[in-house]
Design an enzyme around this catalytic site. Structure first.
Site, PDB file in Angstrom:
ATOM      1  CG  ASP A   1       0.127  19.923  91.336  1.00 54.67           C
ATOM      2  OD1 ASP A   1       0.351  18.873  92.005  1.00 54.67           O
ATOM      3  OD2 ASP A   1      -0.372  20.902  91.606  1.00 54.67           O
ATOM      4  N   GLY A   2      -0.546  17.213  89.771  1.00 52.02           N
ATOM      5  CA  GLY A   2      -1.811  16.604  89.343  1.00 52.02           C
ATOM      6  C   GLY A   2      -2.943  17.177  90.105  1.00 52.02           C
TER       7      GLY A   2
ATOM      8  CD  GLU B   1       0.449  15.409  92.476  1.00 50.32           C
ATOM      9  OE1 GLU B   1       1.565  15.550  91.857  1.00 50.32           O
ATOM     10  OE2 GLU B   1      -0.195  16.130  93.138  1.00 50.32           O
TER      11      GLU B   1
ATOM     12  CG  ASP C   1       2.168  19.299  95.045  1.00 52.18           C
ATOM     13  OD1 ASP C   1       1.913  18.111  94.428  1.00 52.18           O
ATOM     14  OD2 ASP C   1       1.731  20.201  95.063  1.00 52.18           O
TER      15      ASP C   1
ATOM     16  CG  HIS D   1      -1.603  24.499  97.459  1.00 50.31           C
ATOM     17  ND1 HIS D   1      -2.306  24.927  96.754  1.00 50.31           N
ATOM     18  CD2 HIS D   1      -2.004  23.117  97.699  1.00 50.31           C
ATOM     19  CE1 HIS D   1      -2.616  24.115  95.821  1.00 50.31           C
ATOM     20  NE2 HIS D   1      -2.748  22.879  96.591  1.00 50.31           N
TER      21      HIS D   1
ATOM     22  CG  ASP E   1      -2.327  23.944  92.357  1.00 47.91           C
ATOM     23  OD1 ASP E   1      -2.813  22.731  92.590  1.00 47.91           O
ATOM     24  OD2 ASP E   1      -3.268  24.905  92.416  1.00 47.91           O
TER      25      ASP E   1
END
Length: 160
Positions: free
Chosen positions: A8-9, A48, A71, A121, A131
């Site tokens: 994740d970023g 990301e 994501d 999320h 995240d």
């Protein structure tokens, strides 16, 4: 041995301070490793993509099979739909994050990489943890300089 990565970023502002996170899982040996880092000025897409790059850089053996859960539609679609291959053929003309895409492609070609998009999320344990790590990295005081991006920003600002 198959590896799973959750990446994740995060960017607090776009551009703004940002961070990436990578969680590597080796299911047979039940090994879990987490990596994250923040940058003082960057974008969400850069973070990301950098998270994926870090996952691939951590692989010790060539031709490792890895499934990357992200994501980021930007990263997932760019690779799975082969857009990045077309960008490479055209010398990345007009494309952002050329430095990271070039770095990614070198690593990508050394391994057996597949991507799975996961809704962010949405309660996925490892996506949520990635995240959390990426946001914490973006908020940390130990921020690195995304030199390529900052130099590019300076050049763009100097054009007007």
């Amino acid at each position: 041995m198959a590896i799973i990565a959750y990446t994740d970023g995060s960017s607090l502002g776009n551009p703004g301070p940002g961070g990436y996170a990578t969680i590597l899982l080796e299911t047979e040996l039940k090994i879990k490793k987490e990596f994250s880092q923040g940058y003082r000025l960057t974008t969400n897409n850069r973070m990301e993509l950098l998270a994926v790059i870090v996952a691939l850089e951590k692989l010790k053996n060539p031709k490792t099979t890895i499934t990357i859960y992200t994501d980021s539609k930007y990263v997932c679609d760019s690779v799975e739909k082969k857009w990045v291959m077309g960008w490479e053929k055209k010398g990345f003309k007009g494309k952002k994050n050329e430095d990271l895409w070039r770095r990614f492609l070198i690593l990508y070609r050394k391994h057996h990489v597949s991507f799975q998009w996961v809704k962010g999320h949405a309660g996925n344990e490892f996506n949520e943890r990635a995240d959390e790590l990426a946001v914490a990295a973006a908020n940390s005081k130990d921020l690195l300089i995304d030199s390529f991006f900052e130099k590019q920003q300076e050049q763009e600002e100097g054009m007007f």
